[in-house]
Scaffold this motif. Structure first.
Motif, PDB file in Angstrom:
ATOM      1  N   ASP A 618       0.832  -1.303  -0.157  1.00  0.00           N
ATOM      2  CA  ASP A 618      -0.108   0.062  -0.047  1.00  0.00           C
ATOM      3  C   ASP A 618       0.966   1.306   0.054  1.00  0.00           C
ATOM      4  N   TYR A 619       2.093   1.392   0.504  1.00  0.00           N
ATOM      5  CA  TYR A 619       2.937   2.546   0.703  1.00  0.00           C
ATOM      6  C   TYR A 619       4.011   2.442  -0.272  1.00  0.00           C
ATOM      7  N   ALA A 620       4.377   1.365  -1.154  1.00  0.00           N
ATOM      8  CA  ALA A 620       5.719   1.704  -1.766  1.00  0.00           C
ATOM      9  C   ALA A 620       5.640   0.671  -2.796  1.00  0.00           C
ATOM     10  N   LEU A 621       6.516   0.726  -3.956  1.00  0.00           N
ATOM     11  CA  LEU A 621       7.063  -0.365  -4.705  1.00  0.00           C
ATOM     12  C   LEU A 621       8.311  -0.311  -5.104  1.00  0.00           C
ATOM     13  N   ALA A 622       8.818  -1.401  -5.144  1.00  0.00           N
ATOM     14  CA  ALA A 622      10.259  -1.693  -5.314  1.00  0.00           C
ATOM     15  C   ALA A 622      10.536  -2.440  -6.809  1.00  0.00           C
ATOM     16  N   VAL A 623      11.365  -1.891  -7.501  1.00  0.00           N
ATOM     17  CA  VAL A 623      11.724  -2.736  -9.050  1.00  0.00           C
ATOM     18  C   VAL A 623      13.269  -3.199  -8.897  1.00  0.00           C
ATOM     19  N   TRP A 624      13.540  -4.288  -9.388  1.00  0.00           N
ATOM     20  CA  TRP A 624      14.841  -4.581  -9.256  1.00  0.00           C
ATOM     21  C   TRP A 624      15.138  -5.337 -10.395  1.00  0.00           C
ATOM     22  N   GLY A 625      16.478  -5.017 -11.006  1.00  0.00           N
ATOM     23  CA  GLY A 625      17.070  -5.437 -12.153  1.00  0.00           C
ATOM     24  C   GLY A 625      18.646  -5.858 -12.221  1.00  0.00           C
ATOM     25  N   LEU A 626      19.206  -5.563 -13.324  1.00  0.00           N
ATOM     26  CA  LEU A 626      20.804  -6.130 -13.519  1.00  0.00           C
ATOM     27  C   LEU A 626      21.230  -4.599 -13.624  1.00  0.00           C
ATOM     28  N   LYS A 627      20.597  -3.497 -13.861  1.00  0.00           N
ATOM     29  CA  LYS A 627      21.226  -2.179 -14.026  1.00  0.00           C
ATOM     30  C   LYS A 627      20.699  -1.178 -13.062  1.00  0.00           C
ATOM     31  N   ARG A 628      21.408  -0.149 -12.700  1.00  0.00           N
ATOM     32  CA  ARG A 628      21.212   0.842 -11.697  1.00  0.00           C
ATOM     33  C   ARG A 628      20.317   1.785 -12.470  1.00  0.00           C
ATOM     34  N   VAL A 629      19.380   2.456 -11.782  1.00  0.00           N
ATOM     35  CA  VAL A 629      18.505   3.449 -12.264  1.00  0.00           C
ATOM     36  C   VAL A 629      19.012   4.875 -11.817  1.00  0.00           C
ATOM     37  N   ASP A 630      19.695   5.419 -12.680  1.00  0.00           N
ATOM     38  CA  ASP A 630      20.243   6.816 -12.312  1.00  0.00           C
ATOM     39  C   ASP A 630      19.303   7.943 -12.205  1.00  0.00           C
ATOM     40  N   ASP A 631      18.564   7.837 -13.194  1.00  0.00           N
ATOM     41  CA  ASP A 631      17.390   9.082 -13.274  1.00  0.00           C
ATOM     42  C   ASP A 631      15.992   8.418 -13.230  1.00  0.00           C
ATOM     43  N   PRO A 632      15.319   8.490 -12.025  1.00  0.00           N
ATOM     44  CA  PRO A 632      14.053   7.922 -11.879  1.00  0.00           C
ATOM     45  C   PRO A 632      13.089   8.794 -12.674  1.00  0.00           C
ATOM     46  N   ALA A 633      13.360  10.006 -12.804  1.00  0.00           N
ATOM     47  CA  ALA A 633      12.280  10.893 -13.482  1.00  0.00           C
ATOM     48  C   ALA A 633      11.794  10.477 -14.818  1.00  0.00           C
ATOM     49  N   VAL A 634      13.073   9.887 -15.509  1.00  0.00           N
ATOM     50  CA  VAL A 634      12.283   9.517 -16.998  1.00  0.00           C
ATOM     51  C   VAL A 634      11.558   8.174 -16.977  1.00  0.00           C
ATOM     52  N   LEU A 635      11.308   7.551 -15.818  1.00  0.00           N
ATOM     53  CA  LEU A 635      10.515   6.572 -15.719  1.00  0.00           C
ATOM     54  C   LEU A 635       8.989   6.919 -15.334  1.00  0.00           C
ATOM     55  N   LEU A 636       8.986   8.211 -14.980  1.00  0.00           N
ATOM     56  CA  LEU A 636       7.792   8.716 -14.297  1.00  0.00           C
ATOM     57  C   LEU A 636       7.433   9.693 -15.124  1.00  0.00           C
ATOM     58  N   SER A 637       7.709  10.081 -16.165  1.00  0.00           N
ATOM     59  CA  SER A 637       7.002  11.211 -17.257  1.00  0.00           C
ATOM     60  C   SER A 637       5.463  10.868 -17.338  1.00  0.00           C
ATOM     61  N   PRO A 638       4.769  11.875 -17.561  1.00  0.00           N
ATOM     62  CA  PRO A 638       3.314  11.704 -17.894  1.00  0.00           C
ATOM     63  C   PRO A 638       2.942  10.979 -18.951  1.00  0.00           C
ATOM     64  N   ASP A 639       3.764  10.884 -19.992  1.00  0.00           N
ATOM     65  CA  ASP A 639       3.189  10.304 -21.002  1.00  0.00           C
ATOM     66  C   ASP A 639       3.160   8.771 -21.063  1.00  0.00           C
ATOM     67  N   ILE A 640       3.731   8.146 -19.708  1.00  0.00           N
ATOM     68  CA  ILE A 640       3.684   6.755 -19.181  1.00  0.00           C
ATOM     69  C   ILE A 640       2.078   6.546 -19.405  1.00  0.00           C
ATOM     70  N   LEU A 641       1.230   7.254 -19.198  1.00  0.00           N
ATOM     71  CA  LEU A 641      -0.049   6.891 -19.021  1.00  0.00           C
ATOM     72  C   LEU A 641      -0.703   6.829 -20.517  1.00  0.00           C
ATOM     73  N   THR A 642      -0.052   7.385 -21.444  1.00  0.00           N
ATOM     74  CA  THR A 642      -0.677   6.978 -22.807  1.00  0.00           C
ATOM     75  C   THR A 642       0.225   5.833 -23.382  1.00  0.00           C
ATOM     76  N   HIS A 643       1.344   5.991 -23.393  1.00  0.00           N
ATOM     77  CA  HIS A 643       2.100   5.041 -24.163  1.00  0.00           C
ATOM     78  C   HIS A 643       2.121   3.473 -23.472  1.00  0.00           C
ATOM     79  N   GLU A 644       2.756   3.509 -22.328  1.00  0.00           N
ATOM     80  CA  GLU A 644       2.984   2.056 -21.706  1.00  0.00           C
ATOM     81  C   GLU A 644       1.592   1.567 -20.933  1.00  0.00           C
ATOM     82  N   PHE A 645       0.829   2.524 -20.838  1.00  0.00           N
ATOM     83  CA  PHE A 645      -0.554   2.314 -20.129  1.00  0.00           C
ATOM     84  C   PHE A 645      -1.481   1.445 -21.406  1.00  0.00           C
TER      85      PHE A 645
END
Length: 779
Positions: A618-645
């Protein structure tokens, strides 16, 4: 209430549980039958409640004052359980007061004699309005009210609630044409302040993780022994069953303890309700099935196991204790983990301050409108222009224009452009004079057999291609999967091969599961409580009232990283177990976080960040992978609601699931035929075939549009995802750490254990959490 009625006003009554709301709602009705007469004839008052059991309970409680005063009032109930001969008699010789549900009221309006039946109606009383007005059942009732108001122009409406958060919004919903001035707000006298306390372990610390709060069973049993009658609320049916079994194991005194939830048979529920009414039980373990519980005045303690998820829900449950205005309601909150402790503190503060929360109103649904239009045609021919004016008198459908109504009418008449060649979808026809009527009288019978809003949630069978079954998952989880997705279930990492006819066909995955599995529906954390918890984390001076272990947890988080704050989004990155983790602290509820996890991992794949999985609570989410996320802002741009969604919804089962529901509600697909009922599998097969045709040949079909609306709101909680993106657009606090943070421990300890129902996994969660905590709490 009497003053508002005498002034010709509608009324919204907001008063604490036990204040006598229901009787107050009926006072103008009782007054109308006092005196020498002449008394009103025909149907005078309609009472609408969300539960059949509530209507029966009100009938018992209403007949007492009627008999005591000696009033000539006949009171009857009408629901799906009412015998057909009594239903027919009620239409021919109606009682003065009829107690019913939104669905049964809607069906009453489908009969040709409904105009005569409702012509004498003076009042409508809507009980527990907060429980359904903001959803599709509320849409159905709002549409029914527009028709009844046309048939009885002098009708006065009254709505009752103990936990309305936004009275102005409910006044607008209740009022014809949204005229707030026509609805008087009647507020009851404040009752005794509830006494809410939080149970903490007698020894040890508040658990890092887990949801069942099984550590509290000995203390809970002691509380049951010390009180006359205790009501124990759990947030899921499985958890209720699990806690019930643990209490029985601890029940050395052989106390009578019962259980009540929606999966039990009607007979079993009625038996338990009767035992409670007679005072024969010492405790009852239950779920939301008793949130709007019947009037049991002998309950002296309410226990909430796990987080309450909302202050209004908690107030509603607390109100089951005492159930009298002058009696203090006593409640005990039992948190399952440290985040739930913070949530319990936030809820306790909200209750003490009288703060309520609830769902926002949204535009009325198209599938419900289509069902209503068909119901009106069953009652008799109607004029399109007159119907538009009538529908727009409801605030839920004030947005409706002539073009949209024309689309709805065309859908009911033909099924839409792609289906108009099939006679089975031709239900109404337009006459030369512009009126609409049924194509055949048989259509009315078919409609009455299938009308309704509640569509049962299905379970998906998980099996290998060779037929070996692994068990079942809730459809809500399976709906978010697409071909090739991997998830963990029954102790195995599985890859989706196909989703068809309520079957999830899988094979053993060659890589670890990316998507967390979950068995059991979850109540969402309300926005209001989420904001309170964030504010609490920022209020460092207030941490002194927390237990030492919780305070030390937050102090170490503050020292090593940042604290989430209002209007900002905290994102942490850290290595763990040879992988790179990124944690997003949203406080927007599990459904929104699960949806956001789906979208973020898709964007990470596009950007070559090699995501391997995610976990959400309810409070958070965690994503894991092989590479570090240096700029989380690019993963949270508003167009994610049109393209990826859009990609996610179209490639997964989500849109199909939403389409099945709107197809059933709108009447396009029928669940019942004379003498037989379709199985869930048959309904799904029918809707899937039609869905494929429409998506290929008519993607702008009315029901595809309605399915998209449901996918955005109820299924994925996109509005709250959008709130996260808005915060991210303002300010992201991105913190890179050398190891897991204290705040991430409860979240990461869930990885690989989400497929186990809450309770069974708690021991494993605690072991994993202690291992993570030793690293997180190191200076």
């Amino acid at each position: 209430m009497l003053s508002a009625d005498l002034a010709g006003q509608h009324a919204l009554l907001v008063a604490d549980t036990g204040a006598g709301k229901t009787l107050a709602g009926f006072l103008p009705t009782l007054a109308a039958f006092c005196g020498a007469g002449p008394h009103p004839d025909g149907l005078h008052t309609l009472y609408v409640s969300p539960l059949k059991a509530l209507a029966h309970d009100v009938q018992r409680n209403l007949t007492t004052p009627i008999d005591d005063i000696g009033l000539p009032i006949r009171v009857e109930t009408r629901s799906g359980d009412t015998p057909s001969d009594r239903k027919a008699r009620q239409r021919a010789r109606p009682p003065h007061v009829l107690l019913t549900t939104p669905e049964s009221l809607s069906l009453l309006l489908t009969y040709p004699d409904s105009a005569q039946l409702f012509s004498t109606l003076q009042r409508v009383v809507i009980d527990e309005v907060h429980a359904f007005a903001t959803g599709k059942r509320g849409d159905l009732l709002a549409l029914a009210l527009t028709r009844i108001q046309t048939l009885a122009p002098g009708l006065r409406r009254a709505a009752l609630s103990a936990t309305v958060a936004a009275p102005e919004a409910f006044r607008g919903w209740l009022a014809p044409w949204g005229d707030l001035d026509s609805v008087a707000l009647v507020e009851g006298e404040a009752g005794a302040a509830p006494e809410v306390s939080i149970l903490l372990p007698e020894q040890g610390v508040v658990p890092w993780s887990g949801h069942a709060a099984t550590w509290a069973i000995p203390q809970l049993y002691q509380a049951i022994r010390e009180n006359r009658t205790t009501l124990v609320f759990a947030n899921t049916r499985f958890l209720a069953e699990y806690l019930f079994s643990l209490l029985w194991d601890a029940n050395e005194d052989k106390l009578p303890i019962g259980i009540h939830h929606g999966s039990l048979s009607k007979e079993a529920r009625r038996k338990v309700e009767g035992a409670m009414a007679r005072g024969e039980l010492r405790a009852l373990v239950c779920t939301a099935s008793l949130d709007l519980g019947v009037d049991w005045g002998d309950i002296d303690l309410v226990v909430q196991m796990g987080a309450p998820k909302g202050s209004s829900r908690l107030l509603q449950r607390i109100g089951r204790a005492g159930h009298r205005l002058d009696v203090t309601s006593r409640a005990l909150l039992v948190p399952g983990n440290r985040f739930e402790f913070l949530e319990a503190m936030a809820a306790q503060d909200a209750v003490n301050e009288g703060q309520r929360d609830g769902e926002d109103f949204r535009p009325g649904a198209l599938d419900v409108l289509a069902q209503h239009v068909m119901g009106l045609a069953c009652a008799g021919p109607f004029d399109e222009a007159e119907l538009l004016a009538e529908l727009r008198s409801s605030l839920a459908y004030a947005w409706l224009d002539a073009a949209t109504l024309a689309r709805v009418l065309d859908f009911v008449a033909t099924g839409g452009y792609s289906l108009r060649a099939y006679d089975r979808f031709r239900r109404i026809v337009r006459e030369r004079d512009g009126t609409w009527r049924l194509t055949h009288p048989e259509q009315a019978h078919r409609h009455r057999m299938n009308a309704g809003i509640i569509v049962d949630s299905e379970m998906l069978d998980v099996r290998f291609r060779n037929g070996r079954s692994l068990g079942r998952v809730e459809e809500q989880f399976g709906a978010g999967l697409k071909l090739g997705d991997t998830f963990r279930f029954a102790g195995m990492d599985l890859e989706v091969e196909a989703i068809r006819d309520l079957e999830l066909v899988v094979r053993a995955a060659k890589r670890s599961a990316q998507i967390p599995s979950y068995m059991g529906a979850r109540m969402p954390l309300t926005t209001h409580l989420g904001e309170r918890v964030r504010a609490m984390l920022q209020d460092r001076a207030g941490w002194g009232r927390f237990p030492d272990d919780v305070r030390e947890w937050l102090e170490m988080q503050d020292w090593r990283s940042h604290m989430p704050g209002p209007g900002r989004l905290l994102v942490e990155g850290f290595p763990h177990a040879s992988l790179e983790y990124t944690a997003f602290y949203t406080f927007e509820g599990w459904n929104a976080n699960q949806s956001l996890g789906m979208l973020i991992t898709r964007r990470m794949e596009e950007r070559g960040l090699s995501p391997l999985g995610f976990v959400a609570n309810d409070y958070a989410l965690a994503v894991w992978g092989l590479k570090r996320v240096d700029d989380p802002a690019v993963l949270l741009s508003p167009d994610i609601l049109t393209h990826e969604f859009i990609d996610w919804v179209q490639q997964s089962y989500l849109l199909r699931r939403a389409f099945r529901e709107v197809a059933v509600i709108s009447g396009l697909v029928e669940r019942q035929h004379p003498g037989k009922k379709k199985s869930g599998r048959q309904v799904t097969f029918s809707t899937d075939l039609i869905f494929d045709v429409l998506l290929r040949h008519e993607p702008d079909h009315l029901l595809i549009e309605a399915a998209w609306a449901d996918a955005r709101t109820r299924l994925t909680d996109m509005a709250r995802v959008a709130d996260v993106l808005e915060r991210a657009g303002r300010e992201v606090d991105h913190v890179l750490l050398d190891r897991v943070s204290p705040l991430a421990v409860p979240l990461l300890s869930m990885i690989g254990r989400e497929s186990l129902p809450a309770g069974l996994a708690d021991d494993e969660l605690l072991v994993e959490a202690e291992s993570l905590a030793s690293a997180a709490m190191r200076m």
